[in-house]
Design a protein around this motif. Structure first.
Motif, PDB file in Angstrom:
ATOM      1  N   ALA A 123       0.823  -1.201   0.000  1.00 26.74           N
ATOM      2  CA  ALA A 123       0.000   0.000   0.000  1.00 26.74           C
ATOM      3  C   ALA A 123       0.864   1.261   0.000  1.00 26.74           C
ATOM      4  O   ALA A 123       1.953   1.289   0.570  1.00 26.74           O
ATOM      5  CB  ALA A 123      -0.921   0.006   1.220  1.00 26.74           C
ATOM      6  N   ASP A 124       0.340   2.273  -0.683  1.00 31.19           N
ATOM      7  CA  ASP A 124       0.988   3.587  -0.662  1.00 31.19           C
ATOM      8  C   ASP A 124      -0.087   4.634  -0.387  1.00 31.19           C
ATOM      9  O   ASP A 124      -1.175   4.287   0.071  1.00 31.19           O
ATOM     10  CB  ASP A 124       1.752   3.850  -1.971  1.00 31.19           C
ATOM     11  N   GLU A 125       0.184   5.878  -0.695  1.00 36.82           N
ATOM     12  CA  GLU A 125      -0.784   6.945  -0.402  1.00 36.82           C
ATOM     13  C   GLU A 125      -2.067   6.841  -1.230  1.00 36.82           C
ATOM     14  O   GLU A 125      -3.107   7.381  -0.855  1.00 36.82           O
ATOM     15  CB  GLU A 125      -0.156   8.326  -0.664  1.00 36.82           C
ATOM     16  N   GLU A 126      -2.009   6.157  -2.369  1.00 37.52           N
ATOM     17  CA  GLU A 126      -3.158   6.092  -3.275  1.00 37.52           C
ATOM     18  C   GLU A 126      -3.805   4.717  -3.384  1.00 37.52           C
ATOM     19  O   GLU A 126      -4.996   4.607  -3.642  1.00 37.52           O
ATOM     20  CB  GLU A 126      -2.734   6.532  -4.679  1.00 37.52           C
ATOM     21  N   ASN A 127      -3.029   3.656  -3.231  1.00 38.60           N
ATOM     22  CA  ASN A 127      -3.522   2.307  -3.510  1.00 38.60           C
ATOM     23  C   ASN A 127      -3.316   1.386  -2.318  1.00 38.60           C
ATOM     24  O   ASN A 127      -2.338   1.508  -1.586  1.00 38.60           O
ATOM     25  CB  ASN A 127      -2.768   1.715  -4.710  1.00 38.60           C
ATOM     26  N   GLU A 128      -4.230   0.430  -2.177  1.00 42.84           N
ATOM     27  CA  GLU A 128      -4.058  -0.630  -1.189  1.00 42.84           C
ATOM     28  C   GLU A 128      -3.123  -1.688  -1.762  1.00 42.84           C
ATOM     29  O   GLU A 128      -2.847  -1.712  -2.952  1.00 42.84           O
ATOM     30  CB  GLU A 128      -5.420  -1.255  -0.840  1.00 42.84           C
ATOM     31  N   SER A 129      -2.651  -2.570  -0.941  1.00 42.82           N
ATOM     32  CA  SER A 129      -1.752  -3.632  -1.368  1.00 42.82           C
ATOM     33  C   SER A 129      -2.439  -4.568  -2.359  1.00 42.82           C
ATOM     34  O   SER A 129      -3.646  -4.797  -2.282  1.00 42.82           O
ATOM     35  CB  SER A 129      -1.286  -4.446  -0.163  1.00 42.82           C
TER      36      SER A 129
END
Length: 144
Positions: A123-129
Motif C-alpha cells: 500500500a501507498d498513499e493512493e492504492n491498497e496492497s
C-alpha cells in the motif's frame, strides 16, 4: 441503440481446457453442460474435425452474473505482458495486515492450483496492497 449488458473475456492459450479449469477454481466458475445429446464434452469433441478438437473451452459464472470466460487455442506462445488483466477481488474493504493476510491466503491457494506468485505491491498513499500473479500459462492477473 441499447446499452450492452453482457461481456465475454477471451484468453489466447495453448491448452484451453487446462486454463479454463484453473479459472473455474479461482473464481468458483463452472464448465457449462455439453450440447444436448452428448454425455460429456469429450463425446462432443470427438465429433469435431481433428484440428478443432480441444480448440476452445468455456468457464461461466454459475449464477450467470459474472462474465463468461472463453479460452481459445492459438499457435503462438505468450511473449509480452498482457494489455488487459483480471483483478480477483479478495481484499475488498480490508486494509493493512488484514488485507495482506487475505492476499497471502488466496495466493497460497492459487499457487497450489498451478499459479505463479509475482511481485507483492504494498500500500501507498493512493492504492491498497495487491499481489501480482500468473495463471497456469503465464497470463498476469492481480489479487486485490
Amino acid at each position: 441503440m441499447g446499452t450492452i449488458k453482457k461481456v465475454q473475456i477471451t484468453f489466447d492459450c495453448k491448452e484451453p481446457e487446462r486454463v479454463a479449469r484453473f479459472w473455474c477454481e479461482v473464481l468458483g466458475y463452472v464448465v457449462p453442460p455439453p450440447p444436448e445429446g452428448f454425455a460429456d464434452w469429450a463425446a462432443y469433441e470427438s465429433t469435431l474435425p481433428a484440428e478443432r478438437q480441444g480448440a476452445g473451452f468455456v468457464a461461466q459464472d454459475p449464477a450467470g452474473v459474472g462474465p463468461r470466460l472463453y479460452f481459445q487455442r492459438v499457435p503462438e506462445g505468450k511473449i509480452v505482458k498482457n494489455r488487459v488483466h483480471l483483478d480477483v477481488r479478495v481484499g475488498t474493504g480490508l486494509v493493512g495486515a488484514e488485507r495482506l493476510a487475505a492476499l497471502e491466503a488466496e495466493s497460497a491457494r492459487l499457487v497450489a492450483l498451478g499459479a505463479t506468485r509475482g511481485q507483492l505491491l504494498l500500500a501507498d498513499e493512493e492504492n491498497e496492497s495487491c499481489q501480482n500473479m500468473q495463471d497456469v500459462e503465464g497470463n498476469e492477473f492481480c489479487l486485490d
